[in-house]
Scaffold this active site. Structure first.
Site, PDB file in Angstrom:
ATOM      1  CG  HIS A 125      -1.995  -0.994   1.226  1.00  0.00           C
ATOM      2  ND1 HIS A 125      -2.848  -1.186   0.167  1.00  0.00           N
ATOM      3  CD2 HIS A 125      -2.353  -1.902   2.172  1.00  0.00           C
ATOM      4  CE1 HIS A 125      -3.685  -2.171   0.454  1.00  0.00           C
ATOM      5  NE2 HIS A 125      -3.399  -2.622   1.658  1.00  0.00           N
ATOM      6  CG  ASP A 162      -3.018  -8.321   0.926  1.00  0.00           C
ATOM      7  OD1 ASP A 162      -2.183  -8.601   1.800  1.00  0.00           O
ATOM      8  OD2 ASP A 162      -4.035  -7.638   1.150  1.00  0.00           O
ATOM      9  CG  HIS A 164      -6.643  -5.137   2.026  1.00  0.00           C
ATOM     10  ND1 HIS A 164      -6.069  -5.980   2.963  1.00  0.00           N
ATOM     11  CD2 HIS A 164      -7.815  -4.715   2.570  1.00  0.00           C
ATOM     12  CE1 HIS A 164      -6.846  -6.058   4.021  1.00  0.00           C
ATOM     13  NE2 HIS A 164      -7.922  -5.311   3.806  1.00  0.00           N
ATOM     14  CG  ASP A 249      -5.052  -9.898   3.712  1.00  0.00           C
ATOM     15  OD1 ASP A 249      -4.688 -10.418   2.635  1.00  0.00           O
ATOM     16  OD2 ASP A 249      -4.784  -8.720   4.012  1.00  0.00           O
ATOM     17  CE1 TYR A 293      -2.272  -7.699   9.082  1.00  0.00           C
ATOM     18  CE2 TYR A 293      -3.901  -8.045   7.353  1.00  0.00           C
ATOM     19  CZ  TYR A 293      -2.732  -7.453   7.808  1.00  0.00           C
ATOM     20  OH  TYR A 293      -2.015  -6.623   6.977  1.00  0.00           O
TER      21      TYR A 293
END
Length: 341
Positions: A125, A162, A164, A249, A293
């Site tokens: 990110h 990922d 995201h 994730d 996570y």
């Protein structure tokens, strides 16, 4: 050519401690290390890499931003609402970027066949001039640029699984043809970027590939994306190195996503990537840890992927759902002007 798999990590990355309830905690790396120690995988070895140099970080970040990070070394500082720095965080960030670079050097130079950089803080990110989404430096971008600038490679493929969207990686390379970025991610979801129509800019059009996925998809859906989109595009791009932003994730137990991928599902994706690397890139593949996570899900998935990197046969992918098939169609339509399917 060495045939072992390198695991690159450094316990000093545990010094990046945020608030007690922050999901990106030192416990993530501890869980991975404990699982790999409890169930060692034959054909792997560990390396503690040096930190990245300022020059290596400046290849992908603005000097003023790097100055701001450097100025926070040894103190507690909120770099971003999602990036809380402890006294050891800046050192951890340089070590995370350095681990990816060392892994690439080992694989390209023949010291290892494959590598997994087990790093934190994550990186995909981080933008050119700002921290974002738990990320300080763009670890995978720094590794890709090192491969290009220092090691002389012409084409690098970056894959991001990922949950995201890897906005930072996309924005750093979206105007270029020498680094292709292929993203699968839940949508709508943080950070809100990564639509199928985002295909790159200028000369880089077609070298950014986004596969936004609705929540609830699982192993077979991801397998279909990698079979029907990634594989034909990668075969035409012909990378000399494959890098993976390996975020776990999308795991079915993860608290920050709504996907249903299992450890076997990630192992299947890793197998697809290794097959592409073997056929197209002299076997050269490096995974860099991003998110993930749920500690058990994270440790199980990293262990499963590491086994595949070390030569275990990956599991099958399973059938896709209607939602997965529709996502493939959308991205294929957006990419049809640039690639043959």
């Amino acid at each position: 050519m060495a045939h072992d798999t390198l695991l690159v990590c450094d316990d000093r990355m545990l010094g990046h401690e945020q608030s007690p309830r922050h999901p990106e905690s030192p416990a993530r790396l501890r869980a991975i290390r404990e699982r790999l120690s409890a169930e060692p995988i034959a054909g792997t070895r560990w390396l503690s890499a040096p930190p990245a140099t300022r020059e290596q970080v400046l290849r992908v970040h603005h000097p003023i931003y790097v100055d701001a990070v450097d100025g926070a070394r040894g103190v507690a500082f909120d770099l971003d609402p999602d990036v809380l720095l402890a006294p050891g965080s800046v050192d951890a960030a340089y070590l995370a970027a350095g681990a990816g670079i060392a892994a690439v050097e080992a694989v390209v130079g023949g010291a290892a066949r494959r590598a997994f950089a087990l790093v934190r803080p994550p990186g995909h990110h981080a933008e050119h001039s700002m921290a974002m989404g738990f990320c300080v430096f763009s670890n995978i971008a720094a590794a890709a640029e090192h491969a290009r600038v220092a090691l002389g490679l012409s084409r690098v493929l970056v894959i991001d699984w990922d949950v995201h969207h890897g906005n930072g990686t996309q924005h750093l390379f979206e105007g270029r043809r020498d680094v292709m970025v292929f993203n699968t991610h839940q949508s709508p979801h943080y950070p809100g970027t990564g639509a199928a129509g985002e295909v790159g800019t200028g000369d880089g059009r077609g070298f950014t590939v986004n596969v936004p996925l609705p929540g609830g998809l699982g192993d077979g859906d991801y397998a279909a994306v990698y079979r029907d989109l990634l594989t034909p595009i990668a075969e035409q791009f012909a990378p000399e190195l494959i890098l993976v932003s390996a975020g776990f994730d999308p795991h079915r137990d993860d608290p920050l996503g709504d996907m249903q991928v299992t450890a076997d599902g990630f192992a299947h994706l890793c197998g697809v990537v290794c097959d592409l690397a073997d056929r197209l890139a002299d076997g050269r593949v490096v995974l860099l840890l991003e998110g993930g996570y749920d500690l058990r899900g994270l440790a199980d998935s990293v262990h499963a992927c590491t086994a595949v990197l070390a030569g275990s046969t990956p599991p099958g992918g399973g059938p896709a759902s209607a939602g997965g098939e529709a996502a493939v169609r959308r991205t294929r339509a957006a990419q049809a002007p640039y690639w043959r399917f």
